[in-house]
Scaffold this motif. Structure first.
Motif, PDB file in Angstrom:
ATOM      1  N   UNK A  56       0.844  -1.181   0.000  1.00 49.08           N
ATOM      2  CA  UNK A  56       0.000   0.000   0.000  1.00 49.08           C
ATOM      3  C   UNK A  56       0.882   1.235   0.000  1.00 49.08           C
ATOM      4  N   UNK A  57       0.385   2.326  -0.582  1.00 45.65           N
ATOM      5  CA  UNK A  57       1.129   3.589  -0.479  1.00 45.65           C
ATOM      6  C   UNK A  57       0.960   4.196   0.902  1.00 45.65           C
ATOM      7  N   UNK A  58       1.967   4.929   1.332  1.00 43.70           N
ATOM      8  CA  UNK A  58       1.874   5.724   2.554  1.00 43.70           C
ATOM      9  C   UNK A  58       1.383   7.106   2.159  1.00 43.70           C
ATOM     10  N   UNK A  59       0.219   7.499   2.667  1.00 45.24           N
ATOM     11  CA  UNK A  59      -0.379   8.765   2.276  1.00 45.24           C
ATOM     12  C   UNK A  59       0.272   9.936   3.006  1.00 45.24           C
ATOM     13  N   UNK A  60       0.015  11.139   2.515  1.00 48.39           N
ATOM     14  CA  UNK A  60       0.634  12.335   3.093  1.00 48.39           C
ATOM     15  C   UNK A  60       0.230  12.554   4.540  1.00 48.39           C
ATOM     16  N   UNK A  61      -0.954  12.063   4.933  1.00 45.82           N
ATOM     17  CA  UNK A  61      -1.397  12.226   6.320  1.00 45.82           C
ATOM     18  C   UNK A  61      -0.849  11.149   7.246  1.00 45.82           C
ATOM     19  N   UNK A  62       0.027  10.308   6.725  1.00 47.88           N
ATOM     20  CA  UNK A  62       0.640   9.259   7.538  1.00 47.88           C
ATOM     21  C   UNK A  62      -0.154   7.979   7.614  1.00 47.88           C
ATOM     22  N   UNK A  63      -1.297   7.933   6.957  1.00 46.20           N
ATOM     23  CA  UNK A  63      -2.129   6.731   6.979  1.00 46.20           C
ATOM     24  C   UNK A  63      -1.789   5.810   5.814  1.00 46.20           C
ATOM     25  N   UNK A  64      -2.175   4.557   5.979  1.00 45.62           N
ATOM     26  CA  UNK A  64      -1.969   3.566   4.924  1.00 45.62           C
ATOM     27  C   UNK A  64      -3.046   3.743   3.866  1.00 45.62           C
ATOM     28  N   UNK A  65      -2.637   3.804   2.606  1.00 43.29           N
ATOM     29  CA  UNK A  65      -3.575   3.942   1.502  1.00 43.29           C
ATOM     30  C   UNK A  65      -4.212   2.611   1.137  1.00 43.29           C
ATOM     31  N   UNK A  66      -4.857   2.540  -0.024  1.00 42.72           N
ATOM     32  CA  UNK A  66      -5.523   1.301  -0.448  1.00 42.72           C
ATOM     33  C   UNK A  66      -4.552   0.117  -0.485  1.00 42.72           C
ATOM     34  N   UNK A  67      -4.979  -0.970   0.122  1.00 46.11           N
ATOM     35  CA  UNK A  67      -4.120  -2.148   0.278  1.00 46.11           C
ATOM     36  C   UNK A  67      -4.406  -3.146  -0.844  1.00 46.11           C
ATOM     37  N   UNK A  68      -3.341  -3.675  -1.427  1.00 43.40           N
ATOM     38  CA  UNK A  68      -3.440  -4.760  -2.392  1.00 43.40           C
ATOM     39  C   UNK A  68      -2.817  -6.011  -1.777  1.00 43.40           C
ATOM     40  N   UNK A  69      -3.471  -7.146  -1.949  1.00 46.70           N
ATOM     41  CA  UNK A  69      -2.961  -8.419  -1.414  1.00 46.70           C
ATOM     42  C   UNK A  69      -2.729  -9.382  -2.569  1.00 46.70           C
ATOM     43  N   UNK A  70      -1.553 -10.001  -2.579  1.00 54.44           N
ATOM     44  CA  UNK A  70      -1.166 -10.930  -3.637  1.00 54.44           C
ATOM     45  C   UNK A  70      -0.774 -12.247  -2.988  1.00 54.44           C
ATOM     46  N   UNK A  71      -1.439 -13.331  -3.358  1.00 57.11           N
ATOM     47  CA  UNK A  71      -1.149 -14.650  -2.781  1.00 57.11           C
ATOM     48  C   UNK A  71       0.220 -15.136  -3.212  1.00 57.11           C
ATOM     49  N   UNK A  72       0.862 -15.923  -2.360  1.00 59.94           N
ATOM     50  CA  UNK A  72       2.174 -16.476  -2.687  1.00 59.94           C
ATOM     51  C   UNK A  72       2.155 -17.317  -3.946  1.00 59.94           C
ATOM     52  N   UNK A  73       1.027 -17.919  -4.247  1.00 60.04           N
ATOM     53  CA  UNK A  73       0.938 -18.742  -5.456  1.00 60.04           C
ATOM     54  C   UNK A  73       1.174 -17.927  -6.710  1.00 60.04           C
ATOM     55  N   UNK A  74       0.968 -16.608  -6.628  1.00 57.58           N
ATOM     56  CA  UNK A  74       1.224 -15.734  -7.777  1.00 57.58           C
ATOM     57  C   UNK A  74       2.632 -15.151  -7.755  1.00 57.58           C
ATOM     58  N   UNK A  75       3.458 -15.563  -6.785  1.00 47.94           N
ATOM     59  CA  UNK A  75       4.782 -14.973  -6.605  1.00 47.94           C
ATOM     60  C   UNK A  75       5.895 -16.002  -6.709  1.00 47.94           C
ATOM     61  N   UNK A  76       5.652 -17.086  -7.374  1.00 49.21           N
ATOM     62  CA  UNK A  76       6.599 -18.196  -7.430  1.00 49.21           C
ATOM     63  C   UNK A  76       7.723 -17.884  -8.414  1.00 49.21           C
ATOM     64  N   UNK A  77       8.834 -17.390  -7.880  1.00 51.04           N
ATOM     65  CA  UNK A  77       9.985 -17.080  -8.712  1.00 51.04           C
ATOM     66  C   UNK A  77      10.160 -15.591  -8.915  1.00 51.04           C
ATOM     67  N   UNK A  78      11.394 -15.179  -9.255  1.00 51.25           N
ATOM     68  CA  UNK A  78      11.716 -13.765  -9.404  1.00 51.25           C
ATOM     69  C   UNK A  78      10.897 -13.120 -10.506  1.00 51.25           C
ATOM     70  N   UNK A  79      10.700 -13.792 -11.627  1.00 53.94           N
ATOM     71  CA  UNK A  79       9.928 -13.204 -12.722  1.00 53.94           C
ATOM     72  C   UNK A  79       8.481 -12.985 -12.305  1.00 53.94           C
ATOM     73  N   UNK A  80       7.904 -13.948 -11.588  1.00 59.68           N
ATOM     74  CA  UNK A  80       6.521 -13.811 -11.140  1.00 59.68           C
ATOM     75  C   UNK A  80       6.395 -12.647 -10.169  1.00 59.68           C
ATOM     76  N   UNK A  81       7.363 -12.481  -9.278  1.00 57.95           N
ATOM     77  CA  UNK A  81       7.335 -11.365  -8.336  1.00 57.95           C
ATOM     78  C   UNK A  81       7.389 -10.035  -9.085  1.00 57.95           C
ATOM     79  N   UNK A  82       8.312  -9.933 -10.048  1.00 55.72           N
ATOM     80  CA  UNK A  82       8.435  -8.703 -10.817  1.00 55.72           C
ATOM     81  C   UNK A  82       7.162  -8.411 -11.591  1.00 55.72           C
ATOM     82  N   UNK A  83       6.545  -9.432 -12.169  1.00 52.78           N
ATOM     83  CA  UNK A  83       5.294  -9.244 -12.923  1.00 52.78           C
ATOM     84  C   UNK A  83       4.172  -8.785 -11.994  1.00 52.78           C
ATOM     85  N   UNK A  84       4.090  -9.384 -10.808  1.00 50.17           N
ATOM     86  CA  UNK A  84       3.042  -9.001  -9.860  1.00 50.17           C
ATOM     87  C   UNK A  84       3.209  -7.551  -9.415  1.00 50.17           C
TER      88      UNK A  84
END
Length: 249
Positions: free
Chosen positions: A16-44
């Motif tokens: 998530x981005x850190x907003x100017x007011x110090x709060x956490x912005x919109x959160x994105x969640x990505x399952x580990x199954x979509x992160x298998x390997x360096x290329x998959x991480x970069x694509x995600x």
């Protein structure tokens, strides 16, 4: 300068981005199954992030390979990367562990996030791969905690030893009349009993009942049985936001 926060857990990457007011912005969640390997991480990350970001603050309890894959992917699009680590004292929080490095950074950051949410004493409950409990008094003193399998991990462990017992399904019942409900009731009930016992122990320790703050991807099924709980779905990122602002101060 854009600042982004990354929580690499055992099952998901949340960012998530850190907003100017110090709060956490919109959160994105990505399952580990979509992160298998360096290329998959970069694509995600290419799908989740702008082409360039100024600063990335990272908290990781995942495997070394996944942590390195995330840092490598961020290096290609980020000016600076900071890696959060558990500290014995930070932003008014004092860790109970004699060896603070043995306390997971996710628990440390969740306590920072809880402290930012309320000045009261808190019992912080994380429900992910593990179920964790940490007691923090109103002065910021960590009184210690507990770790147990989460209901999800209990179900997975039972299925691994007895394949006829499903990993998912069922609903909590006081006394279930079918196997799916009995599995949900037993595993969720074990977690609820631990939480309630910790609440009683916290009351005895502090002489007052702390606020129960619950977070984590596995928390939702428990909340209906915890009417006094305050649900903070991105508490680790909230704590990482505190970390980022203190580090930049």
């Amino acid at each position: 300068m854009t600042v982004w926060l990354f929580d690499l857990g055992n099952t998901r990457l949340k960012c998530a981005p850190l907003q100017n007011d110090g709060r956490v912005g919109p959160v994105q969640a990505i399952a580990h199954t979509a992160l298998d390997g360096a290329d998959a991480m970069a694509d995600a990350l290419a799908r989740a992030l702008p082409p360039r970001i100024g600063v990335a603050h990272v908290a990781s309890v995942a495997s070394e390979a996944q942590r390195v894959a995330l840092l490598d992917a961020l290096t290609a699009r980020c000016g600076r990367i900071g890696l959060a680590r558990t500290q014995p004292r930070f932003a008014g929080l004092r860790i109970a562990y004699a060896q603070p490095q043995r306390l997971g950074v996710d628990r440390f950051l969740a306590m920072l996030g809880a402290r930012a949410a309320t000045p009261e004493a808190v019992l912080v409950c994380g429900v992910g791969t593990a179920l964790t409990l940490d007691l923090v008094d109103a002065a910021g003193g960590h009184r210690g905690g507990r770790i147990a399998p989460s209901p999800t991990l209990m179900r997975e462990s039972l299925h691994a030893r007895a394949a006829q017992l499903p990993i998912e399904g069922g609903a909590y019942r006081e006394f279930a009349d079918d196997t799916l409900d009995a599995l949900a009731s037993g595993c969720e009930g074990a977690a609820l009993a631990l939480i309630r016992d910790a609440q009683h122990a916290a009351q005895r320790t502090l002489g007052a009942t702390p606020r129960l703050i619950v977070h984590g991807g596995g928390a939702a099924p428990l909340l209906s049985q915890l009417p006094d709980a305050q649900f903070e779905p991105s508490l680790v990122l909230d704590g990482l936001a505190v970390w980022a602002q203190v580090e930049h101060a």
